[in-house]
Design a protein around this motif. Sequence first.
Motif, PDB file in Angstrom:
ATOM      1  N   SER A  90      71.271  97.577  91.573  1.00  0.00           N
ATOM      2  CA  SER A  90      71.060  97.920  93.023  1.00  0.00           C
ATOM      3  C   SER A  90      70.764  96.467  93.944  1.00  0.00           C
ATOM      4  O   SER A  90      71.140  96.295  94.960  1.00  0.00           O
ATOM      5  CB  SER A  90      69.956  98.637  93.419  1.00  0.00           C
ATOM      6  N   LEU A  91      70.082  95.455  93.447  1.00  0.00           N
ATOM      7  CA  LEU A  91      69.667  94.270  94.051  1.00  0.00           C
ATOM      8  C   LEU A  91      70.917  93.394  94.084  1.00  0.00           C
ATOM      9  O   LEU A  91      71.194  92.890  95.181  1.00  0.00           O
ATOM     10  CB  LEU A  91      68.458  93.384  93.134  1.00  0.00           C
ATOM     11  N   ILE A  92      71.805  93.523  93.170  1.00  0.00           N
ATOM     12  CA  ILE A  92      73.187  92.734  93.264  1.00  0.00           C
ATOM     13  C   ILE A  92      74.010  93.312  94.390  1.00  0.00           C
ATOM     14  O   ILE A  92      74.572  92.573  95.172  1.00  0.00           O
ATOM     15  CB  ILE A  92      73.728  92.620  91.842  1.00  0.00           C
ATOM     16  N   ILE A  93      74.060  94.581  94.585  1.00  0.00           N
ATOM     17  CA  ILE A  93      74.879  95.183  95.535  1.00  0.00           C
ATOM     18  C   ILE A  93      74.151  94.786  96.893  1.00  0.00           C
ATOM     19  O   ILE A  93      75.039  94.415  98.025  1.00  0.00           O
ATOM     20  CB  ILE A  93      74.957  96.733  95.318  1.00  0.00           C
ATOM     21  N   VAL A  94      72.969  94.857  97.153  1.00  0.00           N
ATOM     22  CA  VAL A  94      72.422  94.596  98.251  1.00  0.00           C
ATOM     23  C   VAL A  94      72.402  93.181  98.682  1.00  0.00           C
ATOM     24  O   VAL A  94      72.651  92.886  99.901  1.00  0.00           O
ATOM     25  CB  VAL A  94      70.681  94.890  98.215  1.00  0.00           C
ATOM     26  N   SER A  95      72.524  92.134  97.691  1.00  0.00           N
ATOM     27  CA  SER A  95      72.894  90.763  97.855  1.00  0.00           C
ATOM     28  C   SER A  95      74.207  90.587  98.328  1.00  0.00           C
ATOM     29  O   SER A  95      74.398  89.483  99.230  1.00  0.00           O
ATOM     30  CB  SER A  95      72.543  90.101  96.787  1.00  0.00           C
ATOM     31  N   MET A  96      75.086  91.510  98.195  1.00  0.00           N
ATOM     32  CA  MET A  96      76.425  91.284  98.748  1.00  0.00           C
ATOM     33  C   MET A  96      76.402  91.648 100.226  1.00  0.00           C
ATOM     34  O   MET A  96      77.480  91.111 100.854  1.00  0.00           O
ATOM     35  CB  MET A  96      77.414  92.203  98.070  1.00  0.00           C
ATOM     36  N   GLN A  97      75.423  92.053 100.911  1.00  0.00           N
ATOM     37  CA  GLN A  97      75.429  92.153 102.127  1.00  0.00           C
ATOM     38  C   GLN A  97      76.360  93.141 102.750  1.00  0.00           C
ATOM     39  O   GLN A  97      77.206  92.662 103.743  1.00  0.00           O
ATOM     40  CB  GLN A  97      75.325  91.119 103.057  1.00  0.00           C
ATOM     41  N   ILE A  98      76.468  94.266 102.243  1.00  0.00           N
ATOM     42  CA  ILE A  98      77.583  95.424 102.766  1.00  0.00           C
ATOM     43  C   ILE A  98      76.925  95.888 103.995  1.00  0.00           C
ATOM     44  O   ILE A  98      75.614  96.291 103.864  1.00  0.00           O
ATOM     45  CB  ILE A  98      77.812  96.534 101.640  1.00  0.00           C
ATOM     46  N   THR A  99      77.717  95.723 105.158  1.00  0.00           N
ATOM     47  CA  THR A  99      77.081  96.442 106.541  1.00  0.00           C
ATOM     48  C   THR A  99      76.689  97.686 106.230  1.00  0.00           C
ATOM     49  O   THR A  99      75.655  97.831 106.825  1.00  0.00           O
ATOM     50  CB  THR A  99      78.270  96.107 107.480  1.00  0.00           C
ATOM     51  N   ALA A 100      77.443  98.590 105.734  1.00  0.00           N
ATOM     52  CA  ALA A 100      76.900 100.074 105.699  1.00  0.00           C
ATOM     53  C   ALA A 100      75.502 100.245 105.207  1.00  0.00           C
ATOM     54  O   ALA A 100      74.959 100.919 105.358  1.00  0.00           O
ATOM     55  CB  ALA A 100      77.872 101.007 105.121  1.00  0.00           C
ATOM     56  N   LEU A 101      75.493  99.584 104.146  1.00  0.00           N
ATOM     57  CA  LEU A 101      73.992  99.392 103.335  1.00  0.00           C
ATOM     58  C   LEU A 101      72.880  98.808 104.363  1.00  0.00           C
ATOM     59  O   LEU A 101      71.720  99.161 103.898  1.00  0.00           O
ATOM     60  CB  LEU A 101      74.172  98.711 101.874  1.00  0.00           C
ATOM     61  N   GLN A 102      73.301  97.910 104.893  1.00  0.00           N
ATOM     62  CA  GLN A 102      72.172  97.314 105.884  1.00  0.00           C
ATOM     63  C   GLN A 102      71.961  97.927 106.928  1.00  0.00           C
ATOM     64  O   GLN A 102      70.598  97.579 107.524  1.00  0.00           O
ATOM     65  CB  GLN A 102      72.607  95.892 106.355  1.00  0.00           C
ATOM     66  N   HIS A 103      72.859  99.031 107.289  1.00  0.00           N
ATOM     67  CA  HIS A 103      72.414  99.770 109.003  1.00  0.00           C
ATOM     68  C   HIS A 103      72.354 101.289 108.471  1.00  0.00           C
ATOM     69  O   HIS A 103      71.430 101.857 108.312  1.00  0.00           O
ATOM     70  CB  HIS A 103      73.547  99.214 109.659  1.00  0.00           C
ATOM     71  N   GLN A 104      73.563 102.062 108.485  1.00  0.00           N
ATOM     72  CA  GLN A 104      73.669 103.507 108.223  1.00  0.00           C
ATOM     73  C   GLN A 104      72.788 103.852 106.768  1.00  0.00           C
ATOM     74  O   GLN A 104      72.093 104.839 107.259  1.00  0.00           O
ATOM     75  CB  GLN A 104      75.107 103.883 108.198  1.00  0.00           C
ATOM     76  N   TRP A 105      72.968 103.255 106.009  1.00  0.00           N
ATOM     77  CA  TRP A 105      72.480 103.786 104.852  1.00  0.00           C
ATOM     78  C   TRP A 105      71.339 103.104 104.054  1.00  0.00           C
ATOM     79  O   TRP A 105      71.072 102.840 102.930  1.00  0.00           O
ATOM     80  CB  TRP A 105      73.735 103.986 103.694  1.00  0.00           C
ATOM     81  N   HIS A 106      70.689 102.353 104.985  1.00  0.00           N
ATOM     82  CA  HIS A 106      69.730 101.262 104.328  1.00  0.00           C
ATOM     83  C   HIS A 106      68.453 102.133 103.765  1.00  0.00           C
ATOM     84  O   HIS A 106      68.138 101.895 102.722  1.00  0.00           O
ATOM     85  CB  HIS A 106      69.161 100.520 105.504  1.00  0.00           C
ATOM     86  N   TRP A 107      67.949 103.197 104.459  1.00  0.00           N
ATOM     87  CA  TRP A 107      66.878 103.899 103.854  1.00  0.00           C
ATOM     88  C   TRP A 107      67.234 104.562 102.455  1.00  0.00           C
ATOM     89  O   TRP A 107      66.444 104.806 101.635  1.00  0.00           O
ATOM     90  CB  TRP A 107      66.312 104.869 104.702  1.00  0.00           C
ATOM     91  N   ALA A 108      68.313 105.171 102.544  1.00  0.00           N
ATOM     92  CA  ALA A 108      68.909 105.637 101.264  1.00  0.00           C
ATOM     93  C   ALA A 108      68.971 104.854 100.183  1.00  0.00           C
ATOM     94  O   ALA A 108      68.600 105.107  99.066  1.00  0.00           O
ATOM     95  CB  ALA A 108      70.275 106.386 101.691  1.00  0.00           C
ATOM     96  N   TRP A 109      69.591 103.736 100.485  1.00  0.00           N
ATOM     97  CA  TRP A 109      69.743 102.924  99.446  1.00  0.00           C
ATOM     98  C   TRP A 109      68.423 102.334  98.922  1.00  0.00           C
ATOM     99  O   TRP A 109      68.057 101.998  97.641  1.00  0.00           O
ATOM    100  CB  TRP A 109      70.618 101.397  99.914  1.00  0.00           C
ATOM    101  N   GLU A 110      67.596 102.069  99.782  1.00  0.00           N
ATOM    102  CA  GLU A 110      66.014 101.693  99.396  1.00  0.00           C
ATOM    103  C   GLU A 110      65.423 102.592  98.433  1.00  0.00           C
ATOM    104  O   GLU A 110      64.678 102.355  97.475  1.00  0.00           O
ATOM    105  CB  GLU A 110      65.191 101.668 100.648  1.00  0.00           C
ATOM    106  N   VAL A 111      65.708 104.097  98.777  1.00  0.00           N
ATOM    107  CA  VAL A 111      65.162 104.918  97.984  1.00  0.00           C
ATOM    108  C   VAL A 111      65.881 104.884  96.554  1.00  0.00           C
ATOM    109  O   VAL A 111      65.256 104.973  95.476  1.00  0.00           O
ATOM    110  CB  VAL A 111      65.534 106.417  98.317  1.00  0.00           C
ATOM    111  N   VAL A 112      67.053 104.677  96.450  1.00  0.00           N
ATOM    112  CA  VAL A 112      67.643 104.551  95.003  1.00  0.00           C
ATOM    113  C   VAL A 112      67.358 103.237  94.348  1.00  0.00           C
ATOM    114  O   VAL A 112      67.143 103.413  93.123  1.00  0.00           O
ATOM    115  CB  VAL A 112      69.302 104.460  95.370  1.00  0.00           C
ATOM    116  N   THR A 113      67.277 102.002  95.011  1.00  0.00           N
ATOM    117  CA  THR A 113      66.922 100.690  94.379  1.00  0.00           C
ATOM    118  C   THR A 113      65.611 100.917  93.876  1.00  0.00           C
ATOM    119  O   THR A 113      65.355 100.556  92.602  1.00  0.00           O
ATOM    120  CB  THR A 113      66.831  99.849  95.745  1.00  0.00           C
ATOM    121  N   TYR A 114      64.638 101.295  94.635  1.00  0.00           N
ATOM    122  CA  TYR A 114      62.996 101.296  94.013  1.00  0.00           C
ATOM    123  C   TYR A 114      62.700 102.517  93.208  1.00  0.00           C
ATOM    124  O   TYR A 114      61.806 102.402  92.534  1.00  0.00           O
ATOM    125  CB  TYR A 114      62.165 101.286  95.214  1.00  0.00           C
ATOM    126  N   ALA A 115      63.787 103.433  93.072  1.00  0.00           N
ATOM    127  CA  ALA A 115      63.463 104.597  91.928  1.00  0.00           C
ATOM    128  C   ALA A 115      63.445 104.113  90.866  1.00  0.00           C
ATOM    129  O   ALA A 115      62.614 104.591  89.806  1.00  0.00           O
ATOM    130  CB  ALA A 115      64.278 105.781  92.362  1.00  0.00           C
TER     131      ALA A 115
END
Length: 318
Positions: free
Chosen positions: A245-270
Amino acid sequence: MPSSLMLIFMATFSLETLIAMLQNGFIVAVLGREWVQGCTPPSGDVIVACLAASRFCLHGLALLNSFLGFFKFSSKIYYFSIPWDFINTLNFWLTAWLAVFYCVKISTFSHPTFLWLKWRISRSVPRLLLGSLIISGVTVISSATGNSIAVLRSTSQSSPGNHTLADRISPFFRHFFLSQELLVLLLPFLLFLVSTLLLMFSLHQHLQQMRAHRPSPHDPSTQVHITALKSLSFFFVFYTSYFLSLIIVSMQITALQHQWHWAWEVVTYAGICLHSSILVLSSPKLRKALKTIFGKPLTKDASSQVISINNQYQWTSP
């Protein structure tokens, strides 16, 4: 105006962070009590307590950074990203050393290297912890440089006449800083990966030998080994998901940084939240503290399994 789905993920991530901070605070309080009382805690407990303290801070900083981004305090995020990078790197190294410690102490390999490590590992824990702090401190320098570049890139992109500067900075930021960050996290993750797989192989091999002599699948010792293998499997999956999850976030995908940021945070830290839960449930000392808090005695079978793990494998032996 945030959507209903975003509010749900915000609430979920906040609740997840609260639970993670409570369970890691519980680990630190229980294992740190021996230090306060002047006793020398086992080496395994020292690593677990330090890991829990780092994760307590990691979850708190993650929640703070997310809300700063949500309320458009972008300039503040870069400042808090520096301590987050330090704590996250420390968390990776402490998790790797914990996996190495368990692998060396529990595995039944007869190779001279393993026998030497089994004799030396407990004495080396203070040096391993100090080395982890030094490595994490060095990464702060790179993190501060990378965040300064990110601020410069963001300022350049927001200014109409500075897009050329932003175009020059972006490739350097992508190829140098992100590659360096990936390398820093990859080294302890590979150490964790190898140690966990070796431990799982050793337990599986030992389980097959026990089944040959004790064919009953309901034998208590056999059940303990099966439980340990299941715990290690979850341990492996949860922490691997956090790394990916951290590797995917480091790629700075725009959708993950904005629309799906909170959903991805839930997945990452779970992943690390559930990993900490496994640490609580697999430690006899922490299970006993939970029993005291909630006033629910363990069943006879569960108690015998905990005692068997503690005596046979010495999960937290000095």
